[in-house]
Each structure stands twice: as structure tokens, then as C-alpha cells.
Design an enzyme around this catalytic site. Structure first.
Site, PDB file in Angstrom:
ATOM      1  N   GLU A 256       0.637  -1.169   0.074  1.00 38.72           N
ATOM      2  CA  GLU A 256       0.065   0.196  -0.129  1.00 38.72           C
ATOM      3  C   GLU A 256       0.770   1.174  -0.079  1.00 38.72           C
ATOM      4  O   GLU A 256       1.829   1.521   0.631  1.00 38.72           O
ATOM      5  CB  GLU A 256      -0.804  -0.121   1.142  1.00 38.72           C
ATOM      6  CG  GLU A 256      -1.890   1.227   1.237  1.00 38.72           C
ATOM      7  CD  GLU A 256      -2.580   1.202   2.729  1.00 38.72           C
ATOM      8  OE1 GLU A 256      -3.598   1.778   2.641  1.00 38.72           O
ATOM      9  OE2 GLU A 256      -2.521   0.313   3.540  1.00 38.72           O
TER      10      GLU A 256
ATOM     11  N   LYS B 271      -9.620   2.587  -1.895  1.00 37.15           N
ATOM     12  CA  LYS B 271      -9.735   1.875  -0.750  1.00 37.15           C
ATOM     13  C   LYS B 271     -10.992   2.017  -0.157  1.00 37.15           C
ATOM     14  O   LYS B 271     -11.507   3.250  -0.280  1.00 37.15           O
ATOM     15  CB  LYS B 271      -8.851   2.319   0.318  1.00 37.15           C
ATOM     16  CG  LYS B 271      -8.653   1.603   1.635  1.00 37.15           C
ATOM     17  CD  LYS B 271      -7.437   2.174   2.362  1.00 37.15           C
ATOM     18  CE  LYS B 271      -6.942   1.421   3.545  1.00 37.15           C
ATOM     19  NZ  LYS B 271      -5.998   1.771   4.235  1.00 37.15           N
TER      20      LYS B 271
ATOM     21  N   CYS C 175      -5.385  -3.080   2.141  1.00 35.80           N
ATOM     22  CA  CYS C 175      -5.241  -3.090   3.374  1.00 35.80           C
ATOM     23  C   CYS C 175      -6.333  -3.494   4.147  1.00 35.80           C
ATOM     24  O   CYS C 175      -7.037  -4.565   4.525  1.00 35.80           O
ATOM     25  CB  CYS C 175      -4.246  -1.943   3.865  1.00 35.80           C
ATOM     26  SG  CYS C 175      -3.539  -2.190   5.500  1.00 35.80           S
TER      27      CYS C 175
END
Length: 568
Positions: free
Chosen positions: A44, A116, A152
């Protein structure tokens, strides 16, 4: 079955260093290409470093990140690596706001990107301040296989993108991560990744950042698990590493696209047809997680070393008292930077014992660091006489003379000063502000006193060498600011104190909870008063590597001006 060779690039990125991080990505992609990989996945925010914090709010930085991504795609193609699908995470920005994003680079172009979804807002994370969530998923067809992406926190929460990918149908999920280290976290990751692979109905490649960034350290621990949750391979902790492995996948997983739950799913074709059969490489054996104390030591070494190097320092200086804290800090610094970059200073006062001087010299000889003695008695006498200081004021001026000495050497020679206090001392305010609290970095800031002793014993037993004198480990701890002083004069025994602090600081347990746990009321009153009164000191303490669940600073944010007291 269709084949795919993937590479997991566990790299050490630096926040804000777009050119340097791009060079890391280029080099890792070159090595993945040389190993015959078809897909390479980076952690990330590998292009920007992580966490970027308020840099995410600067339009100039976001635009520079987007431009760096476009330039990187062209550089990969120019270097002859354009056929590899490179999964690179970066900072994006659109009309909605800043985005924690992942892109796929192929044949000189950005061929896919998504944002994300789950934005963590707990512990060290404050992502809702910086980012807007995404609602789209790009699934790539790579050599006939459907590859989904998540970022993540999207695997740390139930449901969301992973469930949507499972419903849409994928053959493989790749997950760039920047998951900070804390004790025992590697024990949590494997079961988590296994659950998410089962939820997606496909193998999952988890790629984590490695390296230090201010008070955080990332341990890598990248891995691939099968759809059945079985571990296929795992990268070592605390080092950069490129893991290459072949996967045999059934293919034909695609079931639907368009709207899947709350997500808009788009399939993007890079290669329609499966690869011709080829001879697979042997799957790398999973790296064994480090034993607990070795893991903590490695985290502290990497956190300290990266803070020094990434901030442009070439050397450090610290006070050597002959005690356990400064000895452990010196050993960490030597392991992180090499003995030639570490300068230790003994600063005896009239109350310093002979063993404090001899133990400091013994440590210097064991480690090979640069060593000098700078007596402070005359400095202290001048302050004491001119200001008429007695008692605690006289004790503190000794610590402050030492702080001034270290800062003078720092200014003269360019050393970074290391503060040597531990978490227990910080918790109860057992440090002198502008004295032993002075410094640019605090290596054991998040290490409780009892763990300091454990680490010292482990390091001497583990080798190479035994850097920490036995006397520093076994003698009663003392600040030596008055005749015969030992820490137990003013503090509970450290094992007992650390148990209370673990409950109060790490566990956020209240007064009644602590009494129910068996601690004496007068002891709880005393410790909690010390902790609460010391918040202003902790705010002014240097950063230090986080290793526990709740470190002072990002994790634990209490007001300095605070009239609330437990047990009132």
C-alpha cells in the site's frame, strides 16, 4: 488449470520520496521480470510512502503522485518490463477528494485503478480525515485468469470488497498493505488472510510494507494463502524481499460484473488466453516468524535505523549512565547503524557511583562505539550556587546539564541525540523534561521496563557478542541524582508497576476494574495520579518506535488539561 507466476515485492518506501520509491519499484519489477513473473504486487502507498498524513490534503502532492504514477508506467515499458502487470499503490485525487488508490501498470499505461473502501479510524490510523472511500472494483483478466484487488483495511473488516469479489467471481485476490508492526501481530495475520481467501473463494496474495516511518515500523510478513486457507509461502520479517511463486488456478471464475452489492465491478482484459504450459519454479518455503524477543529487537533496530537514515543523519549520540536503559539503547544503535556511527558519553556528577562509570566504559568496549567522559559536576555546582537550588530542583538540574551537554555535541558534530527513557518511566513521569527527555528519537519509548530487562538478557544470549554488561542488567536501577538513590524509593517495584500500567494504559481499564483485578487501592491511586499528571511531559517527548498495542502518541490521545480522575 491455468498457470500464473506472481511476485510479491516487500519494499521499504520513504514518505514523500516519489523518485526514490519509483526507483525501488523499477528495480523490483526488473528482478520480477528476470524471474519470469507475469504479475508483481507492491505494498500500500509504495509510490508515496505510508502514512502520508496531512500531505494527503495538499493538492500539489497528490498531483505529483499521479504524475509519478504515469511516468513510472512509461519507465517500466521503456525498461522492457511493460508486459508484467504491476500493481502499484499511490495517492490519487479527484473531484471528491484524496484517495488511497491502487493502479495496474501495463505496456506503458495505467490500465486500471480503484480506491480503498474501508478507511480505518482507530489506533494510529486517521484515514477518514484524509481520504474518501471508493465504490468500484476493477477485476483484471491476466492470461485468462480473473484477478481482483483490495487495499489493506479492506481485508481487516468483514464484508465489503472481499465479499463482492467472491460474489463476482475471481481466481486470485491481491492485497497491498501497510500494516504497522505491534507485538504478536504476525499471529493474527495468517488466520485473517485465510478467512478472507475463503470469503473470496480464491487464493489471496498479501503484500505488506517493510521499514520505519517516524514512530511506526512495518515488518513485511507478506504471504500467499490458498483458497482453502492453507499457507503457500511467507516472506521474512523486517527485510526487503521479493517472493516469486507459480500458481495453478482453475480459471473460469467470472460470474458477473456490473453492480455487485454496493460496488460497481468492471472487468478489464489484459490477456484473454491462458499461458502455454511451462515448468514452474519451486514454491519458496514459508519463512518462520521470529521468536517474540527477536521480533521486538528487530522492530526496534529497524525503526531506529530507518529514522536516522531517512532523516539524513549519519551518527547518533547518547548518554551512557551504566544503567540498563542506556545500555539497551546503545546496543540497539550499534546493531542498527554500526559502532562507528554511535557516540556514547558518560556524564558523571558528584553522586555518580564508580560502577556507573565502569559499566558505561565496559559497554563501550564491548560494542566498539565511540566513548568519551564529560563530567558535569562543575556545571551543576554553578547552577546550584547561583540559583540556590535544593532537593528535586538540584536533582533535575543534573539531568538538564546532561541534556545540554548532549545537545551541544549534537550541534557541533551533527549527531542525532537519542533519549533513553522507557515506557514505564514515561507513563509515571519519571523523567526530567529538558533533561534525560532531550533528544530527537527515543528507541525504547514504547518498551516497558520489565521488557527492557528481557531484551537485554536475550541480546546477550543471542549474539553476536554480549554487548550489555551483566552488572547493568542485575544492579538495582537508579537515576543517581542523590546519595544512595534507587528507583524503588519513589516507584513501586517494576513488575508490579508494569502490570498496573498494562491494564490502565493498554487496556483503558478504570479504577474499579483495577481494584477488581486485585491491586491495592492506595497503589492504584498513586500510580494513576502519576500517569495522569505526566501527560504534558509525554507530549514533549521525542518520537520512538511503536511495538505495543497502545503506544503513547498516536494511539493514546488524552487532553493535557484534564480534571477527570479515576476513582473520584
Amino acid at each position: 488449470m491455468a498457470q500464473l507466476r506472481i511476485a510479491l515485492a516487500q519494499v521499504n518506501a520513504t514518505v514523500g520520496d516519489l523518485d526514490g520509491n519509483a526507483a525501488l519499484i523499477l528495480d523490483s519489477t526488473r528482478r520480477a521480470h528476470d524471474a519470469g513473473a507475469h504479475l508483481v504486487v507492491f505494498p500500500e502507498m509504495a509510490l508515496t510512502g505510508y502514512p502520508v498524513e496531512d500531505l494527503a490534503l495538499r493538492e500539489s502532492f497528490a498531483e505529483a503522485s499521479k504524475q509519478a504514477l504515469t511516468t513510472l508506467a512509461a519507465q517500466l515499458d521503456d525498461g522492457g518490463y511493460g508486459e508484467i502487470a504491476s500493481v502499484v499503490s499511490y495517492l490519487d485525487r479527484d473531484e471528491v477528494g484524496s484517495r488511497d488508490a491502487v493502479a495496474v501498470l501495463h505496456r506503458g499505461k495505467v490500465v486500471a485503478r480503484q480506491f480503498k473502501h474501508h478507511l480505518p479510524n482507530y489506533g494510529v490510523f486517521d484515514e477518514r480525515r484524509y481520504f474518501k472511500p471508493g465504490q468500484t472494483l476493477d477485476i483484471l483478466r491476466i492470461h485468462g485468469l480473473e484477478v481482483g484487488m483490495v487495499i489493506c483495511e479492506d481485508i481487516w473488516q468483514e464484508g465489503g470488497p472481499i465479499s463482492a469479489l467472491g460474489e463476482a467471481g475471481v481466481d486470485l485476490v491481491v492485497a497491498p498493505n501497510a500494516s504497522p508492526y505491534e507485538r504478536d501481530k504476525d499471529d493474527v495475520r495468517l488466520p485473517l488472510v485465510a478467512r478472507r481467501a475463503a470469503e473470496a473463494g480464491a487464493p489471496l496474495a498479501y503484500v505488506n510494507l517493510v521499514g520505519g516511518q517516524d514512530d511506526l515500523v512495518f515488518d513485511g510478513d507478506s504471504m500467499v494463502v490458498g483458497a482453502d486457507g492453507g499457507l503457500l509461502t511467507r516472506a521474512p520479517q523486517f527485510v526487503e524481499h521479493l517472493t516469486v511463486l507459480d500458481l495453478d488456478l482453475p480459471g473460469g471464475a467470472a460470474r458477473t460484473d456490473g453492480q455487485v452489492g454496493e460496488f460497481t465491478v468492471t472487468r478489464r482484459v489484459l490477456h484473454d488466453d491462458p499461458l502455454p504450459r511451462y515448468e514452474p519454479v519451486a514454491t519458496p518455503a514459508p519463512a518462520e516468524p521470529l521468536p517474540e524477543l527477536a521480533e521486538v529487537w528487530a522492530a526496534l533496530v529497524l525503526g531506529l535505523g530507518d529514522y536516522v537514515r531517512k532523516n539524513g543523519f549519519e551518527s547518533v549520540v547518547l548518554g551512557l549512565s551504566g544503567g540498563i536503559d542506556s545500555a539497551v539503547c546503545a546496543a540497539l544503535a550499534v546493531d542498527a547503524l554500526g559502532a562507528d556511527a554511535v557516540h556514547g558519553v558518560s556524564m558523571p556528577s558528584v553522586y555518580s557511583s564508580e560502577h556507573s562509570r565502569s559499566d558505561a566504559q565496559d559497554l563501550a568496549e564491548r560494542t566498539g562505539l565511540h566513548y568519551q567522559v564529560q563530567p558535569i559536576a562543575d556545571m551543576v555546582a554553578t547552577f546550584v550556587a547561583q540559583l540556590g537550588l535544593t532537593g528535586l530542583a538540584e536533582e533535575n538540574v543534573q539531568a538538564r546539564c546532561r541534556g545540554v551537554t548532549l545537545m551541544g555535541l549534537s550541534n557541533q558534530h551533527g549527531h542525532l541525540v537519542l533519549a533513553t527513557g522507557n515506557k514505564t518511566e514515561l507513563a509515571v513521569g519519571y523523567s526530567t523534561i529538558y533533561g534525560d527527555a532531550v533528544g530527537g528519537f527515543a528507541p525504547i519509548k514504547d518498551v516497558p521496563k520489565t521488557l527492557v530487562w528481557e531484551l537485554a538478557k536475550w541480546r546477550d544470549e543471542a549474539g553476536p557478542g554480549a554487548p550489555i554488561p551483566e552488572n547493568s542488567i542485575t544492579k538495582p536501577p537508579s537515576a543517581e541524582l542523590r546519595p544512595g538513590q534507587v528507583d524503588s524509593d519513589s516507584l513501586p517495584d517494576y513488575p508490579l508497576l508494569d502490570r498496573i500500567l498494562d491494564d490502565y494504559v493498554e487496556g483503558d481499564r478504570g479504577y474499579a476494574d483495577l481494584l477488581a483485578a486485585g491491586f491495592a487501592p492506595e497503589l492504584v491511586d498513586r500510580v494513576l495520579r502519576m500517569v495522569d499528571k505526566a501527560e504534558y511531559k509525554r507530549r514533549q517527548y521525542p518520537p520512538g518506535t511503536k511495538i505495543t498495542f497502545k503506544a503513547f502518541g498516536r494511539d493514546r490521545r488524552l487532553p493535557i488539561t484534564n480534571a477527570w480522575r479515576e476513582g473520584k
